[in-house]
Design an enzyme around this catalytic site. Structure first.
Site, mmCIF file in Angstrom:
data_model
loop_
_atom_site.group_PDB
_atom_site.id
_atom_site.type_symbol
_atom_site.label_atom_id
_atom_site.label_comp_id
_atom_site.label_asym_id
_atom_site.label_seq_id
_atom_site.Cartn_x
_atom_site.Cartn_y
_atom_site.Cartn_z
ATOM 1 N N ASP A 48 37.263 40.139 29.648
ATOM 2 C CA ASP A 48 38.143 41.117 30.314
ATOM 3 C C ASP A 48 39.051 41.854 29.332
ATOM 4 O OD1 ASP A 48 37.135 40.138 32.758
ATOM 5 O OD2 ASP A 48 38.597 38.517 32.724
ATOM 6 N N GLU A 49 38.610 42.058 28.115
ATOM 7 C CA GLU A 49 39.457 42.706 27.105
ATOM 8 C C GLU A 49 39.405 44.220 27.193
ATOM 9 O OE1 GLU A 49 36.885 40.765 26.372
ATOM 10 O OE2 GLU A 49 37.533 38.984 25.299
ATOM 11 N N LYS A 53 36.181 45.743 27.179
ATOM 12 C CA LYS A 53 34.977 46.056 26.388
ATOM 13 C C LYS A 53 34.250 47.280 26.921
ATOM 14 C CE LYS A 53 33.248 42.013 27.125
ATOM 15 N NZ LYS A 53 34.382 41.234 27.563
ATOM 16 N N GLY A 64 32.340 41.609 34.578
ATOM 17 C CA GLY A 64 32.792 42.742 35.374
ATOM 18 C C GLY A 64 33.348 43.779 34.425
ATOM 19 N N HIS A 65 32.671 44.892 34.293
ATOM 20 C CA HIS A 65 33.080 45.917 33.334
ATOM 21 C C HIS A 65 33.487 47.182 34.074
ATOM 22 C CE1 HIS A 65 30.305 43.819 30.170
ATOM 23 N NE2 HIS A 65 31.437 43.196 30.352
ATOM 24 N N GLN A 72 31.675 38.745 28.469
ATOM 25 C CA GLN A 72 32.630 37.642 28.270
ATOM 26 C C GLN A 72 33.329 37.785 26.904
ATOM 27 O OE1 GLN A 72 29.269 36.469 29.563
ATOM 28 N NE2 GLN A 72 30.195 37.173 31.442
ATOM 29 N N VAL A 100 37.390 41.640 38.086
ATOM 30 C CA VAL A 100 36.503 42.657 38.674
ATOM 31 C C VAL A 100 35.428 41.986 39.530
ATOM 32 C CG1 VAL A 100 34.801 44.466 38.105
ATOM 33 C CG2 VAL A 100 36.849 44.215 36.715
ATOM 34 N N THR A 101 34.975 40.809 39.093
ATOM 35 C CA THR A 101 33.883 40.132 39.786
ATOM 36 C C THR A 101 34.395 39.262 40.933
ATOM 37 O OG1 THR A 101 32.593 40.161 37.765
ATOM 38 C CG2 THR A 101 31.894 38.586 39.424
ATOM 39 N N GLY A 132 37.984 38.978 41.822
ATOM 40 C CA GLY A 132 39.291 39.393 42.365
ATOM 41 C C GLY A 132 40.405 38.405 42.046
ATOM 42 N N ASP A 145 49.542 50.065 25.843
ATOM 43 C CA ASP A 145 50.524 50.765 26.686
ATOM 44 C C ASP A 145 51.185 49.856 27.723
ATOM 45 O OD1 ASP A 145 47.669 50.970 27.552
ATOM 46 O OD2 ASP A 145 48.641 51.523 29.438
HETATM 47 P P1 IMP Z 1 30.529 31.366 34.445
HETATM 48 O O1 IMP Z 1 30.190 32.314 33.345
HETATM 49 O O2 IMP Z 1 30.486 31.996 35.809
HETATM 50 O O3 IMP Z 1 29.728 30.104 34.361
HETATM 51 O O4 IMP Z 1 32.059 30.909 34.245
HETATM 52 C C1 IMP Z 1 32.464 30.132 33.124
HETATM 53 C C2 IMP Z 1 33.819 30.578 32.614
HETATM 54 O O5 IMP Z 1 33.707 31.878 32.068
HETATM 55 C C3 IMP Z 1 34.899 30.678 33.701
HETATM 56 O O6 IMP Z 1 36.142 30.350 33.119
HETATM 57 C C4 IMP Z 1 34.881 32.146 34.077
HETATM 58 O O7 IMP Z 1 36.111 32.568 34.623
HETATM 59 C C5 IMP Z 1 34.628 32.758 32.709
HETATM 60 N N1 IMP Z 1 33.987 34.076 32.790
HETATM 61 C C6 IMP Z 1 32.703 34.363 33.049
HETATM 62 N N2 IMP Z 1 32.489 35.686 33.009
HETATM 63 C C7 IMP Z 1 33.659 36.247 32.699
HETATM 64 C C8 IMP Z 1 34.066 37.600 32.461
HETATM 65 O O8 IMP Z 1 33.299 38.545 32.517
HETATM 66 N N3 IMP Z 1 35.371 37.763 32.168
HETATM 67 C C9 IMP Z 1 36.246 36.732 32.046
HETATM 68 N N4 IMP Z 1 35.901 35.465 32.231
HETATM 69 C C10 IMP Z 1 34.626 35.219 32.555
#
Ligand code: IMP
Length: 425
Positions: A12-13, A15, A39-40, A221, A296-297, A299, A330
């Protein structure tokens, strides 16, 4: 110039915005790991697009957007995402899926949901999209790949091995429903229909023909969620690090010129797991509110904290970063003081950690050692040149660079494509 864009923190940086920006110059954009857990969000021309699996480069015309062999695909989620793009009149003719990508089957999401809902201890806080169980079966060699969906004989042979094992575990271990072969064969037929227009059975020719073109490798991720280098076991099940781009895409290390790590000016995390600079007070709430820090994915509200240079230095090392794109600077526009964590201190014995301690079970004993910076108290969202940034903002950025040993090449000052400062080398 071939570039990898990786998340340098816990995902969630921002990207997607950086990928979107760099995709303009690329011929091929390839997503190399993860699935619809990501979630992008991309804001282009005032319009917001949300992506989970499809490379955001699809918003540009005449690009090949490839979903690589290292990914896992939940067919229904892919279908929904592609239909949404078609509804928005986005041309998806450049979208390709590797026949070697893994398919998330219903039992994967069911097991993921079961594990998350039924374990009070050891909960990971996953997105419940079946990611872990799909990768587990891939590594155990009982997974289904996209190409299998298109050959009835292969599928039938595979299911004769997979299903008895699967059903036994589903029933005996999880108390979940079992599947008949007919049911799964019918389901796979449906999945084949979903994927058919996009599967690149000629992927070897495509990769060969694009070898000398500009490639953008899109990570999902972040480094700290990497299954080998992240805060294990509180990680995802793939390799978001720069190195993962090669295995997940089919291109060798020589194809890569740059690895851009995307990091926020602060840190967020969703799900469980250690987070030394986490703020559970009103400052954390303020960051969450101004930064719109909700998943995003899923909520879910994201956990927020100060910039952690210890983690980031580690991430730069194992992520193979050549530069950093710093996003959401910002968000600090109204802050009087901004803290940066430069080391961890062990509450038990006062030991100072400058390097990231990879045994995350001791993180509960660690507290951040902060240095405090004066805020810039100025709206920077309209600034497009580095030199025009307020002095205190430049000081903050310079200090981060010093601490992490990697230059900051891009600074994002707002969600729109335009709200970006590209630093000249
Ligand atoms: P999984 O990828 O659904 O198995 O979740 C494993 C860990 O990765 C959990 O802590 C999720 O919240 C985190 N995670 C998975 N996808 C994302 C992402 O796109 N952004 C932030 N955290 C994520």
């Amino acid at each position: 110039m071939n570039r990898i864009v990786v998340g340098a923190q816990w995902g969630d940086e921002g990207k997607a915005k950086i990928t979107d920006l760099l995709a303009q110059d690329a011929d091929l954009i390839i997503r190399y790991q993860g699935g619809c857990n990501a979630g992008h969000t991309v804001v282009a021309d005032g319009k917001t697009y949300k992506f989970h699996l499809i490379p955001s480069g699809i918003l540009y015309k005449n690009k090949t957007c490839f979903i690589g062999a290292g990914t896992v695909i939940l067919p229904e989620a892919f279908e929904a995402e592609v239909n949404e793009l078609i509804k928005e009149k986005i041309d998806v003719s450049g979208l390709k899926i590797s026949p070697l990508a893994s398919v998330t089957m219903p039992w994967h999401t069911e097991v993921d949901g079961f594990s998350e809902n039924n374990t009070s201890k050891g909960k990971i806080g996953t997105t419940k999209k079946g990611i872990g169980p799909t990768y587990t079966d891939k590594a155990a060699r009982i997974g289904i790949k996209v190409q299998d969906l298109f050959d009835e004989e292969t599928l039938s042979e595979k299911l004769d091995v997979i299903l008895p094992l699967k059903n036994k575990t589903l029933e005996k271990v999880y108390g979940l429903k079992t599947y008949t072969k007919e049911e799964v064969m019918a389901l796979c037929k449906k999945y084949a229909q979903i994927f058919k227009p996009y599967v690149a059975f000629d992927w070897q020719e495509i990769l060969e023909s694009l070898k000398d073109k500009k490639i953008l490798f899109e990570g999902a991720q972040g480094v700290m969620l990497d299954v080998d280098y992240g805060t294990y076991p509180y990680v995802t099940s793939s390799n978001p690090i720069g190195g993962g781009a090669c295995t997940g895409s089919g291109f060798g290390p020589k194809s890569v010129d740059e690895v851009i790590g995307v990091a926020k000016a602060y840190v967020t995390r969703v799900g469980e797991g250690p987070f030394v600079t986490e703020l559970t007070d009103e400052t954390g709430d303020k960051i969450r509110k101004i930064g719109h820090e909700f998943g995003v994915t899923t909520g879910r509200p994201r956990r927020c904290g100060w910039f952690d240079a210890v983690t980031m230095r580690y991430s730069a090392l194992v992520g193979g970063l050549t530069s950093v794109a710093l996003t959401k600077a910002d968000v600090f526009d109204t802050f009087e003081k901004i803290k940066v964590c430069t080391a961890y201190k062990d509450k038990r014995n006062g030991e100072i950690y400058k390097n990231y301690p990879t045994n995350v079970y001791i993180h509960k004993y660690l507290e951040p050692v902060y240095e405090v910076h004066d805020g810039w108290k100025e709206d920077i969202t309209g600034i497009r040149e580095y030199d025009m940034l307020p002095e205190n903002c430049k000081k903050y950025l310079k200090r981060i660079e010093e601490l992490i040993n990697v230059p900051i090449s891009i600074i994002s000052v707002g969600p729109d494509r335009e709200q970006t400062i590209i630093r000249k080398a």
